[in-house]
Design an enzyme around this catalytic site. Structure first.
Site, PDB file in Angstrom:
ATOM      1  N   GLY A 197       0.839  -1.199   0.000  1.00  8.61           N
ATOM      2  CA  GLY A 197       0.000   0.000   0.000  1.00  8.61           C
ATOM      3  C   GLY A 197       0.868   1.241   0.000  1.00  8.61           C
ATOM      4  O   GLY A 197       2.040   1.193   0.395  1.00  8.61           O
TER       5      GLY A 197
ATOM      6  N   HIS B 119      -4.179   0.710   7.554  1.00 11.03           N
ATOM      7  CA  HIS B 119      -2.832   1.280   7.624  1.00 11.03           C
ATOM      8  C   HIS B 119      -2.732   2.475   6.667  1.00 11.03           C
ATOM      9  O   HIS B 119      -2.191   3.527   7.026  1.00 11.03           O
ATOM     10  CB  HIS B 119      -1.782   0.213   7.251  1.00 11.03           C
ATOM     11  CG  HIS B 119      -0.363   0.702   7.278  1.00 11.03           C
ATOM     12  ND1 HIS B 119       0.568   0.256   8.181  1.00 11.03           N
ATOM     13  CD2 HIS B 119       0.284   1.613   6.494  1.00 11.03           C
ATOM     14  CE1 HIS B 119       1.726   0.885   7.968  1.00 11.03           C
ATOM     15  NE2 HIS B 119       1.572   1.705   6.930  1.00 11.03           N
TER      16      HIS B 119
ATOM     17  N   LEU C 165       6.765   1.980   4.671  1.00 14.39           N
ATOM     18  CA  LEU C 165       7.773   2.444   3.704  1.00 14.39           C
ATOM     19  C   LEU C 165       8.385   3.778   4.143  1.00 14.39           C
ATOM     20  O   LEU C 165       9.462   4.150   3.691  1.00 14.39           O
ATOM     21  CB  LEU C 165       7.136   2.582   2.319  1.00 14.39           C
ATOM     22  CG  LEU C 165       6.628   1.274   1.697  1.00 14.39           C
ATOM     23  CD1 LEU C 165       5.936   1.547   0.376  1.00 14.39           C
ATOM     24  CD2 LEU C 165       7.748   0.259   1.528  1.00 14.39           C
TER      25      LEU C 165
ATOM     26  N   GLN D  22       2.703   9.990   1.883  1.00 20.17           N
ATOM     27  CA  GLN D  22       4.034   9.372   1.925  1.00 20.17           C
ATOM     28  C   GLN D  22       4.909   9.882   0.774  1.00 20.17           C
ATOM     29  O   GLN D  22       6.119   9.599   0.759  1.00 20.17           O
ATOM     30  CB  GLN D  22       3.917   7.851   1.837  1.00 20.17           C
ATOM     31  CG  GLN D  22       3.275   7.219   3.081  1.00 20.17           C
ATOM     32  CD  GLN D  22       3.219   5.725   2.977  1.00 20.17           C
ATOM     33  OE1 GLN D  22       2.260   5.182   2.404  1.00 20.17           O
ATOM     34  NE2 GLN D  22       4.230   5.040   3.480  1.00 20.17           N
TER      35      GLN D  22
HETATM   36  O1  K2U Z   1       1.953   2.374   3.973  1.00 18.49           O
HETATM   37  C1  K2U Z   1       3.011   1.777   3.844  1.00 18.49           C
HETATM   38  O2  K2U Z   1       4.061   2.163   4.362  1.00 18.49           O
HETATM   39  C2  K2U Z   1       3.026   0.474   3.116  1.00 18.49           C
HETATM   40  C3  K2U Z   1       3.109  -0.664   4.059  1.00 18.49           C
HETATM   41  C4  K2U Z   1       1.689  -1.134   4.265  1.00 18.49           C
HETATM   42  C5  K2U Z   1       1.417  -2.114   5.337  1.00 18.49           C
HETATM   43  C6  K2U Z   1       2.370  -2.531   6.237  1.00 18.49           C
HETATM   44  C7  K2U Z   1       2.029  -3.466   7.228  1.00 18.49           C
HETATM   45  C8  K2U Z   1       0.736  -3.936   7.334  1.00 18.49           C
HETATM   46  C9  K2U Z   1      -0.199  -3.497   6.447  1.00 18.49           C
HETATM   47  C10 K2U Z   1       0.136  -2.603   5.461  1.00 18.49           C
HETATM   48  C11 K2U Z   1       4.102  -1.599   3.403  1.00 18.49           C
HETATM   49  O3  K2U Z   1       3.435  -2.469   2.572  1.00 18.49           O
HETATM   50  S1  K2U Z   1       5.193  -2.318   4.517  1.00 18.49           S
HETATM   51  C12 K2U Z   1       5.961  -3.580   3.717  1.00 18.49           C
HETATM   52  C13 K2U Z   1       5.133  -4.806   3.524  1.00 18.49           C
HETATM   53  C14 K2U Z   1       5.287  -5.507   2.371  1.00 18.49           C
HETATM   54  C15 K2U Z   1       4.567  -6.669   2.162  1.00 18.49           C
HETATM   55  C16 K2U Z   1       3.671  -7.120   3.139  1.00 18.49           C
HETATM   56  C17 K2U Z   1       3.493  -6.399   4.300  1.00 18.49           C
HETATM   57  C18 K2U Z   1       4.242  -5.244   4.505  1.00 18.49           C
HETATM   58 NI    NI Z   2       2.912   3.089   6.077  1.00 23.28          NI
END
Ligand code: K2U
Ligand code: NI
Length: 183
Positions: free
Chosen positions: A60, A153, A111, A65
């Site tokens: 996501g 999130h 991220l 961001q």
């Molecule tokens: O918003 C963001 O920073 C993206 C996050 C979203 C997210 C993290 C944890 C739990 C739910 C959503 C990134 O996707 S973090 C990296 C990641 C990659 C694959 C699976 C889970 C987390």
């Molecule tokens: Ni995030």
């Protein structure tokens, strides 16, 4: 194309601001940005492209961001049952949610956070979202478990909330009350 250089990190003000509603219909520029955000996620999940451009895999991404305070998010992932969720959403709003909570047993990352923050992140187990999609249509999504967690999130990012704001400060691994673990 968007790369990690475009992703702002902790300390950037846009991660702690409430983002602005997008006027409907969205402008061409807003649609292009949202498509670029979706492409970033797809690129980040492609082994070759991810390595070539040194991306962090993501499921996501929210416009704040990127330092852009607009209520736009992109998601691209499969849930535990192999259902693909691939959306660019404008002005997403949680219109209803369960009392029951859920949390990822592996915790969460972000991220925009270049460090590990351990602990369980309690979220609603089921949510219903209304939003405008990339074609300008109103859509309604009923989500549960992992999908609900990802969308919460991202919507948190539109409200200046970081995942670790939800972690129990006294005991990060305290099992959240009335919450089911999501492996
Ligand atoms: O918003 C963001 O920073 C993206 C996050 C979203 C997210 C993290 C944890 C739990 C739910 C959503 C990134 O996707 S973090 C990296 C990641 C990659 C694959 C699976 C889970 C987390
Ligand atoms: Ni995030």
């Amino acid at each position: 194309m968007l790369t990690m250089d475009d992703v702002v990190r902790e300390g950037h003000p846009s991660l702690r601001e409430v983002a602005n509603e997008v006027q409907i219909p969205p402008t061409e520029e807003e649609i292009t940005l949202l498509k670029d955000m979706l492409q970033f996620l797809k690129n980040s999940q492609d082994e070759q492209v991810c390595a070539k451009y040194d991306l962090r895999p993501g499921v996501g991404l929210a416009a704040p961001q990127l330092g852009i305070n607009k209520r736009m998010i992109a998601v691209h992932f499969e849930d535990g049952n192999g259902n693909l969720y691939s959306h660019g959403l404008i002005n997403p709003k949680i219109v209803s949610h369960s009392v029951e909570k859920a949390y990822l047993t592996v915790g969460e990352g972000c991220l925009s956070v270049d460090r590990v923050v351990e602990g369980f992140v309690p979220r609603y187990a089921r949510i219903t979202i209304k939003a405008t999609d990339l074609s300008g249509n109103e859509l309604k999504l009923r989500l549960k478990d992992y999908a609900a967690i990802v969308l919460q999130h991202e919507i948190d990012h539109l409200n200046g909330v970081m995942f670790y704001d939800h972690i129990n400060k006294e005991n990060p691994f305290a099992i959240p009350e009335n919450a089911k673990p999501i492996e």
